[in-house]
Write an enzyme that holds these catalytic residues in place. Structure first.
Site, PDB file in Angstrom:
ATOM      1  N   SER A 226     -48.316  99.525  33.203  1.00 13.96           N
ATOM      2  CA  SER A 226     -47.505  98.855  32.199  1.00 13.96           C
ATOM      3  C   SER A 226     -47.131  99.801  31.046  1.00 13.96           C
ATOM      4  O   SER A 226     -46.457 100.798  31.281  1.00 13.96           O
ATOM      5  CB  SER A 226     -48.261  97.616  31.713  1.00 13.96           C
ATOM      6  OG  SER A 226     -47.469  96.856  30.869  1.00 13.96           O
TER       7      SER A 226
ATOM      8  N   HIS B 208     -47.686  91.255  37.379  1.00 11.96           N
ATOM      9  CA  HIS B 208     -47.907  92.366  36.452  1.00 11.96           C
ATOM     10  C   HIS B 208     -49.385  92.709  36.250  1.00 11.96           C
ATOM     11  O   HIS B 208     -49.780  93.865  36.264  1.00 11.96           O
ATOM     12  CB  HIS B 208     -47.274  91.987  35.108  1.00 11.96           C
ATOM     13  CG  HIS B 208     -47.158  93.124  34.159  1.00 11.96           C
ATOM     14  ND1 HIS B 208     -46.196  94.098  34.284  1.00 11.96           N
ATOM     15  CD2 HIS B 208     -47.895  93.471  33.080  1.00 11.96           C
ATOM     16  CE1 HIS B 208     -46.345  94.985  33.319  1.00 11.96           C
ATOM     17  NE2 HIS B 208     -47.363  94.629  32.565  1.00 11.96           N
TER      18      HIS B 208
END
Ligand SMILES: *[C@@H]1O[C@H](CO)[C@@H](O)[C@H](O)[C@H]1NC(C)=O
Ligand SMILES: *[C@@H]1O[C@H](CO)[C@@H](O)[C@H](O)[C@H]1NC(C)=O
Length: 401
Positions: free
Chosen positions: A168, A374
């Site tokens: 990320s 994610h």
């Protein structure tokens, strides 16, 4: 669902109002202790950046499972995401988490911690109580912190290059560093971007819809209010809420599930709840509000570019009205991208944009599991087979293994 976000916003507001920099981490297990608890050796290193931030690097110098500890082993740097810290590479334990898998594969594993998180909350020049301490975003984490970590590790290990993996925001800072200071490309043997985040035009997370219009453009009142403060500091309120919400079978379980809608388009079926519980002990780990604001600016502008301070200050800083773009064509290091279909923050369409501009990208891998989201890159029960094994295999290939 809506209610949950009102609650979360309220908590956020409370945290901002009650931000007490002298947090104590009582009862919390640090990364180095966690590593040792599994039988691996652990070291703690401090790196001071050119602007005074003291960053903690944890290291697993070798795996106790291999009988070749005196052999030289290539270094790998792992860099966490927003609100996170080095524990994200450890929470699923030795059989699943990337840090241990790499140590077992014969690497010297270093875990970075960005300025502002619980392990990197000191500055030799600026006090933590001074708002100037929080005057940074992921641009500085990339161009200053990651650069300093790389130089330190190469100096300590006497290697000329290292392998890098980020999750990320840990991918954003890599893209920032390699495009803004291209000389660092030579120091990377290979780079691995898990859930790469650069473009946010198609972000589906409610976070974007809720906050994008409020803070995504410079000069607004919200922006003035939020700039240069600590965002979601590690504290007991958030911690307890998350802890109660995410225990399996707890009455607040829906808070937890809905909280994950920030990261996925519904559902969290891959998650390892035990791993999540471990993460919650040291999360959210502290970051500057500017990091979040900068991401929301990207959502509003559809561009991957520097922080927007409004045209007046932009002209002073950048010599132009709008902030300059990060030039991804300058990234020449061998880089592999691993992204997933169900990522509500950095989804497939935005990865397409990244890939189209990243002309030297070595590999664009899409995780073949439709519900993978994610956060799953850090806590999924199936992340070893779907992601981590591939990363180790790719890194091995650069070492001729
Ligand atoms: C889930 O996390 C726990 C805690 O770290 C770990 O012991 C376990 O092996 C993990 N399981 C899977 C399948 O990831
Ligand atoms: C150490 O030994 C293991 C197997 O026992 C091997 O896979 C690994 O490559 C060796 N490490 C180094 C640095 O040579």
């Amino acid at each position: 669902m809506r209610f949950i976000f009102y609650v979360l916003s309220l908590v956020l507001a409370l945290c901002l109002a009650s931000a007490d920099p002298r947090i104590t981490l009582h009862g919390m297990v640090r990364s180095d202790e966690r590593i040792r608890s599994h039988g691996y050796p652990a070291e703690t290193h401090e790196v001071v950046t050119e602007d005074g931030y003291v960053l903690t690097l944890f290291r697993i110098p070798y795996s106790h499972k291999l009988n070749n500890k005196s052999q030289k082993r290539p270094p790998v740097l792992l860099q966490h995401g927003l609100f996170s810290n080095s524990d994200c590479w450890l929470s699923s334990g030795p059989d699943n988490s990337l840090a241990y898998l790499l140590a077992d594969a014969g690497y010297d594993v270093w875990l970075g911690n960005a300025r502002g998180n619980i392990y990197s909350r000191a500055n030799e020049i600026i006090s933590l109580n001074n708002p100037k301490f929080w005057h940074f975003d992921w641009h500085e984490i990339g161009t200053i912190d990651i650069a300093a970590m790389i130089d330190y590790i190469l100096d300590e290990t006497q290697y000329k290059q290292l392998h890098y993996a980020g999750h990320s925001q840990g991918t954003t800072v890599y893209l920032v560093l390699m495009s803004e200071r291209p000389e660092y490309n030579e120091k990377i043997k290979s780079g691995h971007l898990l859930a790469p985040c650069a473009f946010f035009e198609h972000g589906k997370s409610p976070i974007f819809r809720w906050l994008g219009p409020l803070v995504g453009t410079p000069g607004g009142v919200w922006n003035q209010l939020l700039v240069d403060t600590e965002l979601i500091p590690y504290n007991n309120i958030v911690n307890r809420l998350a802890d109660n919400g995410c225990g399996s079978g707890s009455p607040y379980d829906s808070i937890c599930k809905n909280g994950f809608l920030m990261f996925a388009n519904g559902g969290y079926e891959n998650i390892n709840l035990t791993s999540m519980q471990i993460l919650i002990e040291t999360h959210p780990a502290g970051s500057s509000s500017n990091q979040g604001i900068h991401y929301l600016q990207l959502y509003a502008s559809h561009e991957f570019r520097q922080y927007d301070w409004g045209s007046k200050k932009n002209r002073e800083l950048y010599g132009q009205d709008l902030p300059p773009d990060y030039d991804l064509s300058k990234i020449t290091a061998n880089t592999h991208s691993y992204s997933s279909q169900n990522d509500a923050l950095c989804g497939p369409k935005d990865v397409d944009t990244l890939v189209s501009q990243f002309v030297h990208l070595s590999e664009d891998h899409r995780v073949p599991w439709s519900s993978f989201n994610h956060l799953d890159f850090i806590v999924a029960k199936n992340m070893k087979e779907l992601v981590n094994d591939l990363v180790v295999e790719r890194i091995n290939s650069y070492e001729g293994r």
